[in-house]
Write a protein that holds these residues in place. Structure first.
Motif, PDB file in Angstrom:
ATOM      1  N   LYS A 287       0.831  -1.208   0.000  1.00  0.00           N
ATOM      2  CA  LYS A 287       0.000   0.000   0.000  1.00  0.00           C
ATOM      3  C   LYS A 287       0.867   1.260   0.000  1.00  0.00           C
ATOM      4  O   LYS A 287       0.596   2.226  -0.715  1.00  0.00           O
ATOM      5  N   LYS A 290       2.358   1.945  -3.333  1.00  0.00           N
ATOM      6  CA  LYS A 290       1.370   2.459  -4.296  1.00  0.00           C
ATOM      7  C   LYS A 290       0.894   3.867  -3.954  1.00  0.00           C
ATOM      8  O   LYS A 290       0.111   4.458  -4.695  1.00  0.00           O
ATOM      9  N   GLU A 292      -0.971   4.580  -1.377  1.00  0.00           N
ATOM     10  CA  GLU A 292      -2.320   4.504  -0.826  1.00  0.00           C
ATOM     11  C   GLU A 292      -2.333   4.872   0.656  1.00  0.00           C
ATOM     12  O   GLU A 292      -1.327   4.734   1.357  1.00  0.00           O
ATOM     13  N   ASN A 293      -3.468   5.307   1.136  1.00  0.00           N
ATOM     14  CA  ASN A 293      -3.630   5.646   2.544  1.00  0.00           C
ATOM     15  C   ASN A 293      -3.683   4.362   3.379  1.00  0.00           C
ATOM     16  O   ASN A 293      -4.520   3.496   3.138  1.00  0.00           O
ATOM     17  N   ASP A 295      -4.306   4.281   6.638  1.00  0.00           N
ATOM     18  CA  ASP A 295      -5.393   4.461   7.598  1.00  0.00           C
ATOM     19  C   ASP A 295      -5.091   3.824   8.951  1.00  0.00           C
ATOM     20  O   ASP A 295      -5.838   2.995   9.461  1.00  0.00           O
TER      21      ASP A 295
END
Length: 343
Positions: A287, A290, A292-293, A295
């Motif tokens: 992630k 990439k 991406e978050n 979280d």
């Protein structure tokens, strides 16, 4: 002339086809390589049994997600680990995962990696003052409380105990010790010998037990920082015909430790579901690569920065819940754990 003309046409056709093939194949392979996620992993060492399992699960999961993983082994050498991280930087890795030899030694090289746009994951051990993009581990303070509670509950009042912690360079050891002290604060027990095992060398546990026996012939409990240390502590106790009568703790749920627990020479171990940890770490690494978050709401302070922290729960394991947690959970096979127990 006709034959010459035909030959020239065939030659031109052949050269044109060959040229197209040469142009197409490298372009396709180059795009495939450029699009692939590259993750570098530097392990402290593989002396501790569990690290091999962490490695295998991490690599399998990351590759299933389309990443390519380069694993390096520092063999407990700080400078070697720094050199490996520099190599990953040169190779333009997307993410570098570090199982630190020394939690305080990687700050400068991590800064260099982050300046190059590489994401950093501190795996199992926090990187001090390094501003990692993610720290993923277990609740190591709870690991210490689980082991300490076993000592407190099973060693008689004013009993003699030995504490054998891991190296001071491993930040997790500080957390384990913190958990230990919280439990033992009001315990009426005598610590007759205490040591931090350099580089997790198991032989130091063997020496610690023998040194303690020179101080007092009565030993009631041995707090071991992991199961590898417990192996050598139990060996020393066995040589002095004390194994089975002394409370011994450990962590990692190594096979040998599980065998000792059902045999009665080790009291408990702390099971940390490393398969779950390694799988989650690989997923987060992909992630991050990439963009991406991830979280992650929980954080831990590394001395300067608040680092996103994924914290998994450890489980205390003894003879009573061995089958439920370790065997039914699929971590160890029943026939292996009970190998030395008659049917």
């Amino acid at each position: 002339m006709k034959k010459l003309g035909l030959f020239l046409i065939i030659l031109i056709y052949t050269m044109t086809f060959a040229s197209c093939s040469e142009d197409n194949v490298p372009t396709y392979q180059g795009d495939e390589t450029e699009n692939k996620i590259h993750i570098g992993v530097s392990f402290d060492s593989f002396v501790i049994e569990r690290w091999q399992r962490d490695r295998d699960v991490f690599v399998y999961t990351a590759e299933e997600l389309g990443a390519e993983v380069n694993v390096q082994n520092a063999n407990g050498d700080v400078e070697k680990q720094i050199s490996q991280i520099e190599y990953f930087i040169d190779k333009k890795m997307d993410v570098i995962v570090i199982i630190a030899v020394d939690s305080k030694a990687c700050g400068e090289v991590v800064d260099k990696a982050k300046a190059a746009g590489i994401k950093i994951v501190a795996y199992d051990r926090l990187l001090i003052t390094s501003d990692a993009d993610l720290y993923i581990s277990f609740d190591n303070e709870k690991v210490g409380t689980l082991m300490a509670q076993t000592i407190k509950d099973n060693v008689p009042e004013e009993g003699n105990i030995i504490t054998i912690f891991g190296p001071t360079t491993d930040y997790n050891v500080q957390l384990v010790e913190q958990g230990y002290r919280e439990v033992m604060e009001d315990a009426n027990l005598n610590v007759i010998y205490s040591v931090n095992a350099v580089n997790w060398l198991a032989e130091e546990a063997y020496d610690a037990v023998n040194e303690a026996l020179l101080i007092s012939p009565q030993i009631d409990g041995v707090f071991c920082g992991n199961d590898n240390l417990a192996t050598e502590a139990v060996r020393a106790l066995s040589e002095n015909r004390m194994a089975g009568s002394v409370v011994v703790t450990g962590q990692d749920a190594d096979l040998a430790a599980c065998q000792r627990i059902v045999e009665g020479t080790q009291t408990m171990t702390v099971y940390k579901p490393v398969d779950k940890l390694a799988k989650a770490a690989a997923e987060y690494a992909v992630k991050l690569a990439k963009g991406e978050n991830i979280d992650v709401k929980t954080t831990i302070n590394d001395g300067i920065w608040d680092v996103p922290y994924v914290k998994l729960e450890p489980i205390g394991v003894n003879k009573d819940n061995m089958d439920e947690v370790i065997i039914e959970g699929g971590f160890q096979n029943r026939e292996d754990v009970y190998l030395n127990i008659p049917d």
